[in-house]
Write a protein that holds these residues in place. Sequence first.
Motif, PDB file in Angstrom:
ATOM      1  N   ALA A  75       0.878  -1.320   0.028  1.00  0.00           N
ATOM      2  CA  ALA A  75       0.038  -0.038   0.105  1.00  0.00           C
ATOM      3  C   ALA A  75       0.845   1.246  -0.001  1.00  0.00           C
ATOM      4  O   ALA A  75       2.101   1.164   0.125  1.00  0.00           O
ATOM      5  CB  ALA A  75      -0.891   0.111   1.432  1.00  0.00           C
ATOM      6  N   GLY A  88      -3.906   3.320   0.850  1.00  0.00           N
ATOM      7  CA  GLY A  88      -4.604   2.179   0.097  1.00  0.00           C
ATOM      8  C   GLY A  88      -3.806   1.951  -0.939  1.00  0.00           C
ATOM      9  O   GLY A  88      -2.403   1.655  -0.885  1.00  0.00           O
ATOM     10  N   ASP A  89      -4.231   1.794  -2.222  1.00  0.00           N
ATOM     11  CA  ASP A  89      -3.229   1.099  -3.345  1.00  0.00           C
ATOM     12  C   ASP A  89      -2.125   1.844  -3.664  1.00  0.00           C
ATOM     13  O   ASP A  89      -1.886   2.901  -3.579  1.00  0.00           O
ATOM     14  CB  ASP A  89      -4.308   1.396  -4.634  1.00  0.00           C
ATOM     15  CG  ASP A  89      -3.595   0.588  -5.762  1.00  0.00           C
ATOM     16  OD1 ASP A  89      -2.915   1.256  -6.647  1.00  0.00           O
ATOM     17  OD2 ASP A  89      -3.954  -0.523  -6.123  1.00  0.00           O
ATOM     18  N   ASP A  91      -0.509   2.544  -5.901  1.00  0.00           N
ATOM     19  CA  ASP A  91      -0.231   3.740  -7.013  1.00  0.00           C
ATOM     20  C   ASP A  91      -0.870   4.827  -6.999  1.00  0.00           C
ATOM     21  O   ASP A  91      -1.422   5.516  -7.647  1.00  0.00           O
ATOM     22  CB  ASP A  91      -0.818   2.740  -8.483  1.00  0.00           C
ATOM     23  CG  ASP A  91       0.003   1.738  -9.030  1.00  0.00           C
ATOM     24  OD1 ASP A  91       0.992   1.815  -8.761  1.00  0.00           O
ATOM     25  OD2 ASP A  91      -0.624   0.848  -9.406  1.00  0.00           O
TER      26      ASP A  91
END
Length: 462
Positions: A75, A88-89, A91
């Motif tokens: 993350a 989060g993600d 990216d």
Amino acid sequence: MKIQGIAAALLIALGGCAASGDRPGNASDKDDSAPTALAEGEAAFASTYHAYPSNPTVVRNVTVYDGEGARFDNASVVMSGGEIIAVGDGDLAAPSGAVEIDGTGKFVTPGIIDVHSHLGVYPSPSVEAHSDGNEATDPTTPDVWAEHSVWPQDPGFSRAMANGGITALQILPGSANLMGGRSVVLKNVYSRTVQGMKFPGAPYGFKMACGENPKRVYGGRGRKPSTRMGNFAVNRQTWADARAYRDDDKHKYDLGKETLAGVLDGRILVHNHCYRADEMAQVIDMAKEAGYKVTAFHHAVESYKIADLLRENDICSAVWADWWGFKMEAYDAIPENAALLENAGACVIIHSDDENGIQRLNQEAAKALADGRRMGIEISDAQAIRWLTYNAAKALGIEKMTGSLKPGKMADVVLWNGDPLSVYSRPEKVWVDGALLYDADDPARRPVSDFELGQPGAGDVK
């Protein structure tokens, strides 16, 4: 604590901010729950905290424990303007001009919060001249405020950050008295004054103590209380007098009774030193009689016996992993205490009450977690991190501002060089309101108190 290598002009500028009395421009000002006015007598000692300058920052490829029981793998954590922007993600987009950190193999948590500390009031070096935590001259001293004893140059503050990832902490009076006085919640930052460390918007706490300590201290002087029934009698009469004061519009201003009235009105949160289950149950009854609420029992080694009662009354237990037996009321402690409380749905916090223990609360949580698992209670690693972050913030009344990695909250963040529940892991970087105040890889960002400068071992963080 000062950060070595920061330009002198910056420190002077920040020092000026810390003494200005202006309200800080950070996430806490946006929280609708923060008090809009200070009670009589409080304005003179209001927080003058200002966040240190920060850069937009993104930490990528990390395992994240968000502080509220969630885990994110591979993350990213995005910080900007002193706030958490996103978690989060891997990216996630970076803000313009952001510093990007590759955290592969590392972990991120919210800043660790200790709800029971005496740093500053019992500072290092531990000498009689520095012993300012107990006003042991009367069994009830609600008129005293811990902040008036805090020494900002205590080297313990910097070690708590560098070794333990501590970004906020509650400083309490000691437990010699039934009513020890007001506590104060601090940001763990360098400031010339305690007001420059005060957590903006945090409510005051009120330290109470039951059991052996007050009856030993005052019974040993041949005065009341000398028994547990004496403890309760003195407490109950003091609360009765406080209610009369609060309800009398023509009362003469009294510093101690103003604090008690603040407790009765719910503005000041009660933190009660208490060990035995039967005594905690009695205190709950006394609180209902008097008209106040206990926010947390501290030490609370027998909380496991009344976990349901604590859950039903929404009272947190701030506990150790395995301290026990150092006096009779600590005799029936068990290492599964925290796990049993968690399993019953009660609020659990791991605390220190110790200048060394504050430097490894992550390890204490790991021990308590392992003890629970050994008896068959499955608690996730992410939930155990909550014992050091969100639950602690809740007990201090600051959970809407810090304690978890949620967008809009203060960017109080720790990057660990490994799993924070491992004895081999330690903080690599620590941010407070998005400002990088500790970096294990940069000797210029190792905090050193003024008191240590020029002395052997200054800034030692082993």
